[in-house]
Design an enzyme around this catalytic site. Sequence first.
Site, PDB file in Angstrom:
ATOM      1  CD  GLU A 290      -2.529  -1.135   2.697  1.00  0.00           C
ATOM      2  OE1 GLU A 290      -2.750  -0.095   3.347  1.00  0.00           O
ATOM      3  OE2 GLU A 290      -2.805  -2.263   3.131  1.00  0.00           O
TER       4      GLU A 290
ATOM      5  CB  CYS B 219       2.365   7.174   3.715  1.00  0.00           C
ATOM      6  SG  CYS B 219       2.656   5.926   4.978  1.00  0.00           S
TER       7      CYS B 219
ATOM      8  CB  CYS C 128       5.689  -5.751   9.431  1.00  0.00           C
ATOM      9  SG  CYS C 128       6.789  -4.982  10.634  1.00  0.00           S
TER      10      CYS C 128
ATOM     11  CB  CYS D 286       3.300  -3.293  16.728  1.00  0.00           C
ATOM     12  SG  CYS D 286       5.036  -2.782  16.641  1.00  0.00           S
TER      13      CYS D 286
ATOM     14  CB  CYS E 222       0.662  -2.591  13.602  1.00  0.00           C
ATOM     15  SG  CYS E 222       1.147  -2.123  11.939  1.00  0.00           S
TER      16      CYS E 222
ATOM     17  CB  CYS F  70      -0.012   0.752   8.623  1.00  0.00           C
ATOM     18  SG  CYS F  70       0.891   2.156   9.023  1.00  0.00           S
TER      19      CYS F  70
HETATM   20  N1  SAH Z   1       7.652  -0.049  11.278  1.00  0.00           N
HETATM   21  C1  SAH Z   1       7.700   1.368  11.371  1.00  0.00           C
HETATM   22  C2  SAH Z   1       6.838   2.119  10.385  1.00  0.00           C
HETATM   23  C3  SAH Z   1       5.480   1.634  10.053  1.00  0.00           C
HETATM   24  S1  SAH Z   1       4.026   2.133  10.861  1.00  0.00           S
HETATM   25  C4  SAH Z   1       7.378   1.794  12.773  1.00  0.00           C
HETATM   26  O1  SAH Z   1       7.045   0.960  13.589  1.00  0.00           O
HETATM   27  O2  SAH Z   1       7.502   2.977  13.067  1.00  0.00           O
HETATM   28  C5  SAH Z   1       3.954   3.856  11.007  1.00  0.00           C
HETATM   29  C6  SAH Z   1       3.341   4.279  12.338  1.00  0.00           C
HETATM   30  O3  SAH Z   1       1.968   3.894  12.465  1.00  0.00           O
HETATM   31  C7  SAH Z   1       4.066   3.661  13.519  1.00  0.00           C
HETATM   32  O4  SAH Z   1       4.237   4.619  14.512  1.00  0.00           O
HETATM   33  C8  SAH Z   1       3.082   2.608  13.961  1.00  0.00           C
HETATM   34  O5  SAH Z   1       3.297   2.237  15.284  1.00  0.00           O
HETATM   35  C9  SAH Z   1       1.767   3.316  13.738  1.00  0.00           C
HETATM   36  N2  SAH Z   1       0.593   2.459  13.710  1.00  0.00           N
HETATM   37  C10 SAH Z   1       0.487   1.180  13.350  1.00  0.00           C
HETATM   38  N3  SAH Z   1      -0.767   0.725  13.503  1.00  0.00           N
HETATM   39  C11 SAH Z   1      -1.486   1.758  13.984  1.00  0.00           C
HETATM   40  C12 SAH Z   1      -2.853   1.932  14.345  1.00  0.00           C
HETATM   41  N4  SAH Z   1      -3.734   0.942  14.273  1.00  0.00           N
HETATM   42  N5  SAH Z   1      -3.226   3.137  14.793  1.00  0.00           N
HETATM   43  C13 SAH Z   1      -2.348   4.164  14.889  1.00  0.00           C
HETATM   44  N6  SAH Z   1      -1.059   4.061  14.560  1.00  0.00           N
HETATM   45  C14 SAH Z   1      -0.620   2.872  14.112  1.00  0.00           C
END
Ligand code: SAH
Length: 348
Positions: free
Chosen positions: A93, A106, A113, A117, A120, A332
């Site tokens: 995406e 973006c 990944c 987390c 995510c 994301c």
């Molecule tokens: N792997 C990298 C970049 C990808 S995600 C990282 O962890 O930073 C980009 C941002 O979106 C990160 O801060 C991630 O924690 C956040 N993110 C992921 N899922 C999310 C969600 N459901 N709501 C809000 N932020 C989210």
Amino acid sequence: MTLMTDLKSMTPKEMAGLFQSMGQPSFRAMQVFRWLQQGIESFDEMSNIPKSLREQMKAECTLTVPEIERRQVSKIDGTVKYLWRLGDGNCIETVLMRYKYGNTICVSSQVGCNMGCVFCASTLGGKVRNLTASEILDQVIFTQKDSGERISHIVMMGIGEPLDNFDNVLRFLTLVNHPDGMNIGMRHISLSTCGLIKKIDKLAGLGLQLTLSVSLHAPDDEVRSRLMPVNRSVGIGQLMEACRRYFEVTGRRVSYEYALIDGVNDSDAQADRLAGFLQGQPGHVNLIPLNDVEESPLRPSRRVRQFQQRLESRGVTATVRRKLGGDIDASCGQLRRKQIREQQLPSS
Ligand code: SAH
């Protein structure tokens, strides 16, 4: 050239060496580089390149051209979300956001990944593979081509952990920054990481002028380790030390992302603790209202403003990220998940 050389992942200098070794004049490299960064879809479009060389490239080189699998345009703010299908059938995406200061894209850095987390969508199903430099670059090139609008800013905040694909990401940065290509300045690029500290140090050592964003999401190891498995081996203390070193070496202040989750990380006590970490350290906090992920029980916080005010009252600058594309699964990994789910549904 070797079979399936990926010219779009090469710098003009590398390409010049390659062409010279093939008995071609080195100026061809810059011509080819420019065509590739313009988003040509066939080597035949390279009208100033002799046919014989075009034929050789067709036979021996790959030319990545992502297909638009889905395109969703937000009715609220014009944000566009692309789901691209790559050469091997995987989908990634890209989001195009329109801000007053310019168009921001973006980009994704991996298919899936491995960081795990819990909030995510990108990490469900794990990492399938790294993207090549050209596949990361294509997102910028083909979004610009499709939208017809210049892209001036990049955030590496799409699917994947960019520092877990360090070499390709670095190569992408060199290519997209090149004055004869997309020419996007390092100061207009942000790279977001969940906090791989060895790689943060490695990046710092390169002295690039990009902005490092660190996904913090909790001010204590207990909560952060629950949300982000990466924290189980290296805690917040060491992460903050790496951020401090990053600032000292590059002179660039780090920004911290903090997704506010109802009842998990949004209390006043947690704001105070976060402020404690950041006081005396240049940097600022981006508060993100959590985006709902269907597969997760976590819900967005209802205390976003209070949390922000609490931080500010303790001298920490904090902004609340404006939610764009709320109607189009713009955060994301959501669209890719949807695609995977739909493919798994029985067709009858
Ligand atoms: N792997 C990298 C970049 C990808 S995600 C990282 O962890 O930073 C980009 C941002 O979106 C990160 O801060 C991630 O924690 C956040 N993110 C992921 N899922 C999310 C969600 N459901 N709501 C809000 N932020 C989210």
